[in-house]
Design a protein around this motif. Structure first.
Motif, PDB file in Angstrom:
ATOM      1  N   ASP A   4      -6.330   7.948   3.335  1.00 32.83           N
ATOM      2  CA  ASP A   4      -7.589   7.580   3.981  1.00 32.83           C
ATOM      3  C   ASP A   4      -7.775   6.063   4.007  1.00 32.83           C
ATOM      4  OD1 ASP A   4      -8.448  10.216   4.512  1.00 32.83           O
ATOM      5  OD2 ASP A   4      -9.058  10.434   2.415  1.00 32.83           O
ATOM      6  N   PHE A   5      -7.211   5.380   3.005  1.00 29.05           N
ATOM      7  CA  PHE A   5      -7.287   3.916   2.999  1.00 29.05           C
ATOM      8  C   PHE A   5      -6.578   3.349   4.231  1.00 29.05           C
ATOM      9  CE2 PHE A   5      -5.473  -0.239   1.832  1.00 29.05           C
ATOM     10  CZ  PHE A   5      -6.634  -0.936   1.495  1.00 29.05           C
ATOM     11  N   ILE A   6      -5.467   3.975   4.580  1.00 25.46           N
ATOM     12  CA  ILE A   6      -4.712   3.528   5.752  1.00 25.46           C
ATOM     13  C   ILE A   6      -5.481   3.846   7.038  1.00 25.46           C
ATOM     14  CG2 ILE A   6      -2.553   3.848   7.037  1.00 25.46           C
ATOM     15  CD1 ILE A   6      -1.206   4.446   4.323  1.00 25.46           C
ATOM     16  N   LYS A   7      -6.160   5.002   7.050  1.00 23.54           N
ATOM     17  CA  LYS A   7      -6.895   5.421   8.247  1.00 23.54           C
ATOM     18  C   LYS A   7      -8.244   4.713   8.382  1.00 23.54           C
ATOM     19  CE  LYS A   7      -4.919  10.092   8.015  1.00 23.54           C
ATOM     20  NZ  LYS A   7      -5.233  11.521   7.742  1.00 23.54           N
ATOM     21  N   ASP A   8      -8.916   4.455   7.256  1.00 21.81           N
ATOM     22  CA  ASP A   8     -10.266   3.878   7.306  1.00 21.81           C
ATOM     23  C   ASP A   8     -10.268   2.516   7.983  1.00 21.81           C
ATOM     24  OD1 ASP A   8     -11.287   6.070   6.098  1.00 21.81           O
ATOM     25  OD2 ASP A   8     -11.676   5.130   4.151  1.00 21.81           O
TER      26      ASP A   8
END
Length: 541
Positions: free
Chosen positions: A141-145
């Motif tokens: 999610d860090f990559i997507k956020d």
């Protein structure tokens, strides 16, 4: 149900519970939250801090080293797994659903197959329940956020070591860091190294008429750091023929010091060092246990040591004691050096097959619940100090005693080193090992004092002693074979190291349990060891 069956079930239940127990005396989630709150209180408005977990590092082929968390990351989160990142905001943020938050912990995603091989992962729910994070997400999610790191006035990170492998996991530290650098517009080329920044600052802040003082600093640092030696602006400043030319170069250097990015590499190391050098009650309790475990290890080796033993065998006894007390690791590679090996400061081979009648220097520390001790004793393998060994040992002991006495609130942290060095120099001169008290020599080549904690060399500012610091005191004398002195002193390497708690009532030696004087050591070594009867089969027969 008859009584026999009932007792069998009870016994099985007790046995199962005993095998399933895990340690419960780690730092609490409240401790880590308080650390985050303190750090956040130091952050300026409209700022964000990003801290990454350590990567998994490879030992060889398909075998990795046992994972050890980055101490700063653990200090702030309590999370003990890799592939994670903490994002800490100075003010509350709002997500797309209207939820307010000021921190997010991104963790390893739960994965049944990976957990079958390598153990259970906390996951999002574990991070919330066990670590107390209101907001937790998976690493992917860090990559997507779409966190816009560029919108913040300040973005605080630590310098990247870039020693991450790109693993098969789509959200390992390699991928997390790569994603962050893209989002933040990170460019390592715009950052000055610390030595260069220090020198640039000196040039910018020193009046032109005092340029000679800066040039002395340039000469000193140029011999140590290539980037200073090769820097064009520094070379031009040093070779300038007139003050007008120096003034022009000074303006260029001042301009170079101005930030070209919102990324700051100094805030986190500086502020976390300030926080970590003062220990809380909870930290002191865990460090004290690590230190006592290490001191008891020294005691057991004193009783067990025999001239036929190897350095590695002695190391094993120390580390067995650590494991017996539940210490997870050694705080650093164990040092067990007999005779001339003891003159090598970071001797870690520990492969001499017999210690003989030599002095044996043993510098080891248990790591307990993340905190490491650092305790050194030097003892005669045959249980008795020779005249020359005792002369040098007592000199080191007296230097240590003088240093420990100065571990008082408000005293400069340099004072113990200076006091120890004075006593050792006077003693070496009196013994004829050096020709004058002021003679430069290499018999005492290190300082005496460093913080301990989550690191064996814990970060700190090294200014004055403050209450609840825990700092080593470790003078030493090392006289390798071939030294320019009487041969009777050759091969003597002695270090005595203790871990000292600074209190309102003066210094407290946490490792005093392990004997330090020659008389106490000889008395302890005369005692019987529980290992005396522990004899293994000879595999060479």
């Amino acid at each position: 149900m008859n009584m026999r069956n009932f007792l069998s079930i009870v016994l099985i239940s007790i046995t199962f519970c005993s095998f399933s127990q895990t340690p419960t005396d780690y730092l609490s989630k409240e401790f880590h939250k308080e650390r985050r709150d303190i750090l956040r209180s130091k952050m300026p408005k409209n700022s964000v801090a990003v801290v990454f977990a350590n990567p998994v590092r490879n030992r060889a082929n398909d075998v990795d080293f046992i994972f050890h968390q980055d101490p700063n990351f653990y200090y702030l989160t309590g999370y003990k797994e890799p592939n994670a990142v903490l994002v800490l905001f100075s003010e509350n943020q709002t997500d797309e659903k209207g939820n307010s938050y000021n921190e997010i912990l991104y963790v390893q995603k739960r994965d049944a197959r990976a957990e079958q091989w390598n153990g259970k992962r906390l996951g999002i729910e574990g991070a919330k329940q066990e670590l107390g994070f209101a907001f937790a997400k998976n690493g992917e999610d860090f990559i997507k956020d779409a966190i816009d790191f560029k919108k913040f006035d300040k973005l605080f990170i630590e310098k990247f070591n870039d020693d991450y492998r790109n693993l098969s996991d789509a959200a390992d530290v390699f991928d997390l860091v790569k994603s962050f650098k893209q989002k933040a517009g990170y460019n390592p080329d715009i950052f000055l190294s610390r030595p260069k920044e220090y020198l640039y600052t000196n040039i910018a802040e020193t009046p032109i008429e005092s340029s000679a003082n800066v040039i002395n600093i340039i000469d000193r640092l140029s011999s140590q750091f290539e980037d200073i030696k090769d820097d064009e602006l520094i070379k031009q400043f040093k070779s300038a023929k007139t003050d007008a030319i120096r003034k022009d170069i000074k303006q260029k250097i001042t301009l170079a010091l101005q930030p070209k990015t919102n990324i700051d590499l100094t805030f986190l190391p500086s502020n976390l060092a300030t926080m970590r050098e003062i220990k809380t009650e909870a930290e002191i309790k865990l460090i004290t246990k690590a230190v006592r475990i290490s001191a008891i290890g020294q005691i057991e080796v004193m009783k067990a040591m025999k001239p036929h033993m190897s350095e590695m065998e002695l190391q094993g006894i120390h580390e067995f004691v650590y494991k017996k007390y539940g210490a997870e690791y050694e705080g650093y590679p164990s040092i067990v050096g007999a005779g001339n090996n003891g003159c090598i400061l970071h001797y870690v081979e520990n492969n001499q097959t017999q210690v003989g009648n030599e002095l044996v220097l043993m510098d080891l520390g248990a790591e307990y619940r993340g905190f490491t001790a650092d305790v050194t004793r030097t003892i005669p393998a045959n249980g008795k100090f020779t005249k020359e060994q005792k002369e040098i040992y007592d000199l080191v002991y007296n230097a240590q005693e003088a240093g420990i006495a100065l571990y008082t609130i408000g005293t400069s942290m340099q004072a113990p080193n200076q006091a120890a060095r004075k006593i050792i120099n006077e003693g070496l001169f009196k013994l004829g090992i050096i020709k004058s008290i002021d003679e430069k020599h290499n018999y005492f080549p290190h300082g005496t004092s460093h913080h301990i904690g989550l690191d064996v060399h814990d970060p700190g500012n090294y200014e004055n002693f403050e209450e609840n610091m825990i700092v080593t005191m470790e003078p030493g004398i090392y006289i390798p074979i071939g030294s320019p002195c009487d041969k009777k002193y050759w091969g003597i390497g002695i270090r005595i190291e203790d871990d000292i708690l600074v209190t309102k009532n003066g210094p407290v030696n946490l490792s005093a349990e392990a004997p330090r004087t020659t008389e106490e050591i000889e008395k302890m070594m005369a005692k019987k060891s529980v290992l005396d009867a522990f004899v293994l089969p000879d595999l060479d027969k």
